[in-house]
Design an enzyme around this catalytic site. Structure first.
Site, PDB file in Angstrom:
ATOM      1  N   CYS A 196      -1.731   0.961   7.330  1.00 40.62           N
ATOM      2  CA  CYS A 196      -2.937   0.296   7.430  1.00 40.62           C
ATOM      3  C   CYS A 196      -3.303  -0.832   6.749  1.00 40.62           C
ATOM      4  CB  CYS A 196      -3.718   1.620   7.195  1.00 40.62           C
ATOM      5  SG  CYS A 196      -3.457   3.111   8.171  1.00 40.62           S
ATOM      6  N   ARG A 197      -3.195  -0.596   5.383  1.00 38.13           N
ATOM      7  CA  ARG A 197      -3.922  -1.872   4.502  1.00 38.13           C
ATOM      8  C   ARG A 197      -2.979  -2.949   4.292  1.00 38.13           C
ATOM      9  NH1 ARG A 197      -5.320   2.136  -0.148  1.00 38.13           N
ATOM     10  NH2 ARG A 197      -3.268   3.114   0.783  1.00 38.13           N
ATOM     11  N   SER A 198      -1.737  -2.590   3.868  1.00 32.00           N
ATOM     12  CA  SER A 198      -0.906  -4.076   3.678  1.00 32.00           C
ATOM     13  C   SER A 198      -0.455  -4.655   4.868  1.00 32.00           C
ATOM     14  CB  SER A 198       0.367  -3.524   2.720  1.00 32.00           C
ATOM     15  OG  SER A 198       1.166  -2.547   3.216  1.00 32.00           O
ATOM     16  N   CYS A 227       0.838  -1.207   0.044  1.00 35.04           N
ATOM     17  CA  CYS A 227      -0.120  -0.051   0.023  1.00 35.04           C
ATOM     18  C   CYS A 227       0.885   1.218  -0.065  1.00 35.04           C
ATOM     19  CB  CYS A 227      -0.893  -0.063   1.252  1.00 35.04           C
ATOM     20  SG  CYS A 227       0.102   0.045   2.805  1.00 35.04           S
ATOM     21  N   ASP A 254      -8.131   3.876   0.928  1.00 36.48           N
ATOM     22  CA  ASP A 254      -7.257   4.325   1.992  1.00 36.48           C
ATOM     23  C   ASP A 254      -7.970   4.743   2.985  1.00 36.48           C
ATOM     24  OD1 ASP A 254      -5.383   5.668   3.466  1.00 36.48           O
ATOM     25  OD2 ASP A 254      -4.923   6.772   1.732  1.00 36.48           O
ATOM     26  N   ASN A 295       2.342   1.492   4.375  1.00 39.66           N
ATOM     27  CA  ASN A 295       2.484   0.126   5.425  1.00 39.66           C
ATOM     28  C   ASN A 295       2.131   0.176   6.539  1.00 39.66           C
ATOM     29  OD1 ASN A 295       5.420  -1.984   5.951  1.00 39.66           O
ATOM     30  ND2 ASN A 295       3.337  -2.523   5.145  1.00 39.66           N
TER      31      ASN A 295
END
Ligand code: 4NP
Length: 158
Positions: free
Chosen positions: A12-14, A7, A124, A10
């Site tokens: 939150c999402r990934s 993401c 996001d 690095n």
């Protein structure tokens, strides 16, 4: 099989994808020898633990993200990983631009593996409200199941 989730920050999402996929693989396919990591295309948060909102949302579903630390995508990642999975189109485009030609086809959109999802990007959540973190988890859990299915199919074919 080595899988890298990517993401922007690095945090939150990934890292959420990393921990969710680790958990599913540990439970359902420990024999497949799948290696898992995550990274960001931007360096703002290098060395930081995941965002506290991500950590709390994940912990409510039983995932402990506390040991993870942010890092950026490095050149060697493009030769190390078999699948480089972008959380959204922006990071997909960045990865494609940075990757050597030989690695480009290993870069995919993560939500390709969640064909029933109504979106193609994991949104996001950084500047949004708490619902964003739940939506991220819902999408990631669905795509992680699809990804494991895909890897199993590939492993049988090999
Ligand atoms: P991520 O979320 O890409 O899912 O880790 C973000 C984290 C930080 C920022 C943007 C997105 N930021 O602008 O600092």
């Amino acid at each position: 099989m080595k899988v890298l989730f990517v993401c922007l920050g690095n945090i939150c999402r990934s890292p959420t994808a990393e921990i969710v996929f680790r958990e599913i693989v540990a439970r359902e396919a420990p024999d497949l020898g799948i290696e898992i990591d995550s990274a960001g295309t931007a360096a703002y948060h290098v060395g930081s633990p995941p965002d506290s909102r991500s950590r709390q949302a994940a912990l409510r579903r039983g995932y402990d993200m506390s040991a993870l630390r942010a890092r950026v995508v490095e050149t060697q990642d493009f030769s190390l990983y078999d699948l480089i999975l972008a959380m959204d189109r922006q990071n997909f485009d960045t990865l494609k631009q940075r990757a050597p030609t030989a690695a480009r086809e290993r870069i995919r959109m993560f939500l390709e593996f969640a064909p029933d999802a109504e979106v193609t990007d994991v949104p996001d959540p950084y500047y949004g409200g708490p619902n964003g973190f739940e939506e991220v988890l819902d999408l990631i859990e669905a795509a992680a199941r699809g990804l494991l299915q895909h890897i199993r199919t590939e492993a049988r074919r090999a």
